[in-house]
Write a protein that holds these residues in place. Structure first.
Motif: not given
Length: 162
Positions: A123-132
């Motif tokens: 699960i990744i927040t759009t605009g971020r590279e690291d996974a949440d």
């Protein structure tokens, strides 16, 4: 006064125990531990010095699991209160609000398809590279490995079998 006496007794007891270490057989522990022969199935009781035989606990049979054809994932937007159930195939990704959920694999017990399901989710927040979140999520215990996101909650409902 009582505290001083207790401190003296505790310190004196540890000094006496240290003095008896030389008289122990190899593998023996003055405070309990392995039995005289170093046998892991025998321990020495710490206060009485009694040797106790340990009985092995039979292992539970392993449960066979199989991979599902996909997974049903529930998504909650904590701000708007919007709740959706989304069906994903392995490798499929879907954007829900500001997060992208990707299913790696979903597994379930062979004897009980409606039982415990667990899925690998990224699960990744759009605009971020690291996974949440990246890991296994259990359907019966979503709090064990939960997504820590200020706005969204995502959890596995079940695996799809066909």
């Amino acid at each position: 006064m009582i505290r001083a006496a207790l401190l003296f007794v505790c310190l004196g007891g540890s000094a006496m125990a240290q003095g008896t270490v030389e008289n122990l057989a190899p593998g023996e522990n003055p405070h309990g531990g392995l039995g005289p022969a170093g046998d892991p199935n025998r321990i020495v009781a710490p206060l009485t010095g009694e040797v106790i035989e340990l009985q092995p606990v039979p292992a539970e049979p392993r449960q066979r699991v199989t991979a599902g054809a996909g997974a049903v994932v529930r998504w909650l937007d904590k701000v708007s209160g919007d709740v959706r159930d989304v069906t994903l195939a392995p490798g499929e990704s879907q954007t829900l609000g500001r997060i992208a959920v990707t299913l790696g694999e979903c597994r379930y017990p062979v004897n009980n398809p409606s039982g415990e399901a667990y899925a690998w989710l990224d699960i990744i927040t759009t605009g971020r590279e690291d996974a949440d979140f990246s890991g296994w999520m259990l359907a019966s215990s979503p709090a064990l490995s939960a997504l820590d996101h200020p706005r969204y909650d995502v959890w596995v409902i079940r695996c799809t079998t066909a």
